[in-house]
Enzyme design. Structure first.
Site, PDB file in Angstrom:
ATOM      1  N   ASP A 167       0.872  -1.088  -0.191  1.00 36.41           N
ATOM      2  CA  ASP A 167      -0.210  -0.028  -0.141  1.00 36.41           C
ATOM      3  C   ASP A 167       0.806   1.420   0.096  1.00 36.41           C
ATOM      4  O   ASP A 167       0.632   1.964  -1.247  1.00 36.41           O
ATOM      5  CB  ASP A 167      -0.717   0.185   1.334  1.00 36.41           C
ATOM      6  CG  ASP A 167      -2.182   0.819   1.879  1.00 36.41           C
ATOM      7  OD1 ASP A 167      -2.697   1.369   0.640  1.00 36.41           O
ATOM      8  OD2 ASP A 167      -2.396   1.540   2.022  1.00 36.41           O
ATOM      9  N   ARG A 212     -10.131  10.191 -11.872  1.00 33.11           N
ATOM     10  CA  ARG A 212      -9.730  10.201 -10.946  1.00 33.11           C
ATOM     11  C   ARG A 212      -9.202   8.679 -10.081  1.00 33.11           C
ATOM     12  O   ARG A 212      -8.431   8.698  -9.147  1.00 33.11           O
ATOM     13  CB  ARG A 212     -10.702  10.733 -10.285  1.00 33.11           C
ATOM     14  CG  ARG A 212     -11.345  12.419 -10.106  1.00 33.11           C
ATOM     15  CD  ARG A 212     -12.499  12.640  -9.287  1.00 33.11           C
ATOM     16  NE  ARG A 212     -12.200  12.367  -7.677  1.00 33.11           N
ATOM     17  CZ  ARG A 212     -12.933  11.433  -7.176  1.00 33.11           C
ATOM     18  NH1 ARG A 212     -14.085  11.721  -7.311  1.00 33.11           N
ATOM     19  NH2 ARG A 212     -12.292  11.479  -5.539  1.00 33.11           N
ATOM     20  N   LYS A 213      -8.848   7.531 -11.571  1.00 33.00           N
ATOM     21  CA  LYS A 213      -8.879   6.605 -11.110  1.00 33.00           C
ATOM     22  C   LYS A 213      -7.973   5.866 -11.001  1.00 33.00           C
ATOM     23  O   LYS A 213      -7.244   6.917 -12.579  1.00 33.00           O
ATOM     24  CB  LYS A 213     -10.032   5.621 -11.396  1.00 33.00           C
ATOM     25  CG  LYS A 213     -11.410   5.688 -10.718  1.00 33.00           C
ATOM     26  CD  LYS A 213     -12.219   4.384 -11.021  1.00 33.00           C
ATOM     27  CE  LYS A 213     -13.755   4.144 -10.145  1.00 33.00           C
ATOM     28  NZ  LYS A 213     -14.981   3.348 -10.646  1.00 33.00           N
TER      29      LYS A 213
END
Length: 246
Positions: A167, A212-213
């Site tokens: 992450d 936006r992804k």
């Protein structure tokens, strides 16, 4: 919105902040941008870079650090410009410090807060890592040496620690490509356990950007890439910085 945030910070906890500092903080909020403005991210000598080599690093960790560092576009010690495809990314104990002037804001907003992966002072005990970014290829690699406090199964790294690093590194790549972003989906396949104290490479690459992804692919391998420990796909969504301040 930026002016509103600056005004709120200016009266944070009842303390009045000078207009000069407010101007610097307003400017810092405007510099958290995608890769097109990467030069605005600070490399201030006032900040401690926790991704610099330290005595806890194994010879293998140092070997691969030297390998990638030699191909960087800036000397990480003298900050002199060089020719090379990679850029070493600094790692501070708070994400907000990556913005120019962020050191001021970090003293006003949750001053005791620390980045999870940089919250333990003992060198080599938890997350020892350093990341390198390749602008042209839109990839990021991270050298990761997990410490003894990250144990899950005996002698091996906890799966949650691996997920944290995936992450962290994929989020770093998304941030440099698309600006401030948050994790929307993290899908991990664990292939093989990672031994404590070993050195692995986390490979991250841009898959695609849709509005936006930002979609990132990732795999964790041995340093010779002969063994795959983990594979992942991650979706990040770009956000407005003001949303982090309520």
């Amino acid at each position: 919105m930026l002016a509103h945030i600056a005004r709120r910070i200016g009266h944070f906890h009842g303390h009045q902040i000078s207009s000069a500092i407010l101007r610097r903080m307003r400017a810092s909020l405007k510099t958290i941008n995608p890769i097109s403005a990467i030069s605005l991210w600070t490399f201030s000598s006032q900040l401690q870079d926790f991704s610099q080599p330290n005595p806890s690093w194994s010879p293998e960790m140092r070997k691969f650090y030297d390998h990638y560092n030699a191909q960087c576009d800036t000397d990480t010690e003298t900050y002199e410009n060089k020719t090379g495809p990679w850029r070493k990314l600094p790692s501070y104990n708070r994400s907000i410090k990556h913005a120019t002037g962020g050191i001021y804001i970090s003293k006003l907003i949750q001053a005791k807060a620390r980045l999870f992966t940089r919250s333990v002072n003992e060198q080599g005990a938890t997350f020892e890592y350093v990341a390198f970014f390749n602008k042209e290829e839109k990839i990021c690699i991270c050298l990761f040496q997990p410490g003894h406090l990250l144990e899950g199964a005996p002698g091996h790294v906890h799966g949650g620690a691996i997920a944290t690093m995936i992450d962290t590194v994929t989020g770093t790549l998304a941030g440099y490509l698309s600006g401030p972003s948050v994790t929307a989906n993290l899908n991990i396949n664990y292939r093989s356990p990672v031994p404590l104290g070993s050195v692995v490479i986390i490979h991250c690459a841009l898959d695609r950007i849709e509005g936006r992804k930002t979609f990132i692919t990732c795999k964790v391998t041995s340093t010779d890439e002969s063994k795959v420990y983990t594979e992942a796909t991650v979706l990040f969504v770009s956000i407005k910085l003001g949303s982090l301040f309520g």
